[in-house]
Motif scaffolding. Structure first.
Motif: not given
Ligand SMILES: C[S@@+](CC[C@H](N)C(=O)[O-])C[C@H]1O[C@@H](n2cnc3c(N)ncnc32)[C@H](O)[C@@H]1O
Length: 280
Positions: A47-49, A129, A24, A82, A133, A45, A111-112
């Motif tokens: 998806g934060t990782h 944002h 990113w 990821s 997945l 946002e 959370k989801k």
């Molecule tokens: C591609 S990474 C995010 C990258 C981040 N935006 C960055 O700048 O590096 C995707 C993240 O989304 C989370 N994730 C994927 N599907 C999810 C869902 N349905 N609910 C919550 N978290 C989810 C994963 O745990 C992962 O940490």
């Protein structure tokens, strides 16, 4: 908006998380400028990782000085793209939040995405944002369920619009969206920017070509600068090792020289010492 101001920010969190080579990272400068120029009140946002995108948003809000609500939604357990990871990632995010952004309005929702939907009213989000997945069905689901939460002047960012390998499918959803309400960056896996408001989209689209060159060049420049820093570090390490080896050689040489001098000056004692030590 519109006039667009270009900023030269310093991302404080990089002291704890060096993310130059993260997928990113190439969009940080654009995202920062977008936020400084558009002054959103509510950011979400998905998806934060480790926080590359999120902390760039945070930096912009901190520098802007508004009371913007910044929401990061993630299970912080990972996914099949990821990779799955342990709790240390979430704690590292919390640590950065505490160290650099304790005074801004951040909410971390562990959370989801679906379970967080009810926390946000329809038409309430200024900047969304979507970066969860990246399969087609997952990103389509996230887009369809969160679209109504974004207000009429709102903006939606999608990461990975330019990844066409494996089961990545953001690009497919991106192609389905109307051309006149979106712009795209191709570098750093691609970033799509979708506008709900037609007029705003038209204004932004007039910047597209220039931005694509400018922000991609900034990114490449940063990558090269950091590669050079890595190379210099490596060179310094090798120079240090070489220096140590030279010192070691000098020490060996000196002690050898000393022995030769000692032996030539005391040949009898050398023979006696050898006979004596071989008897023992
Ligand atoms: C591609 S990474 C995010 C990258 C981040 N935006 C960055 O700048 O590096 C995707 C993240 O989304 C989370 N994730 C994927 N599907 C999810 C869902 N349905 N609910 C919550 N978290 C989810 C994963 O745990 C992962 O940490």
């Amino acid at each position: 908006m519109f006039s667009w101001k270009y900023y030269d920010p310093s991302f404080e969190y990089e002291k704890k998380f060096q993310d130059v080579f993260w997928p990113w990272a190439g969009h940080k400068r654009f995202a920062y400028d977008l936020i400084r120029n558009s002054k959103p009140q509510k950011i979400v946002e998905l998806g934060t990782h480790k926080g590359t995108s999120f902390f760039s948003f945070c930096q912009a809000i901190k520098d802007l000085g508004t009371n913007t609500e910044l929401n990061a939604v993630d299970t912080w357990t990972g996914d099949q793209h990821s990779g799955f990871y342990d709790d240390s990632v979430y704690y590292a995010v919390k640590d950065i939040q505490k160290s650099y952004f304790s005074k801004i309005n951040i909410k971390l929702h562990r959370k989801k995405f679906d379970d967080t939907l009810t926390s946000f009213k329809d038409d309430s989000i200024d900047l969304l944002h979507i970066d969860g997945l990246h399969t087609y069905s997952a990103v389509k689901h996230d887009f369809d369920s969160w679209y109504k939460k974004v207000n009429k002047k709102g903006i939606i960012l999608f990461h990975d619009t330019n990844v066409k390998t494996g089961d990545f499918g953001v690009y497919r959803l991106w192609q389905e969206l109307k051309d006149n309400v979106k712009i795209e960056f191709y570098h750093s896996n691609g970033l799509g920017i979708l506008f709900k408001d037609q007029e705003q989209a038209e204004n932004m689209r007039s910047f597209q070509k220039h931005w694509q060159q400018y922000y991609a060049s900034l990114y490449e420049n940063n990558i090269l600068k950091n590669r050079l820093i890595e190379k210099n570090k490596e060179n310094n390490k090798i120079s240090f090792q070489l220096n140590q080896k030279n010192k070691e050689l000098e020490r060996i040489h000196n002690s050898l020289l000393w022995k030769i001098i000692w032996a030539t000056k005391n040949p009898k004692r050398l023979i006696q010492k050898k006979i004596f030590s071989s008897r023992n």
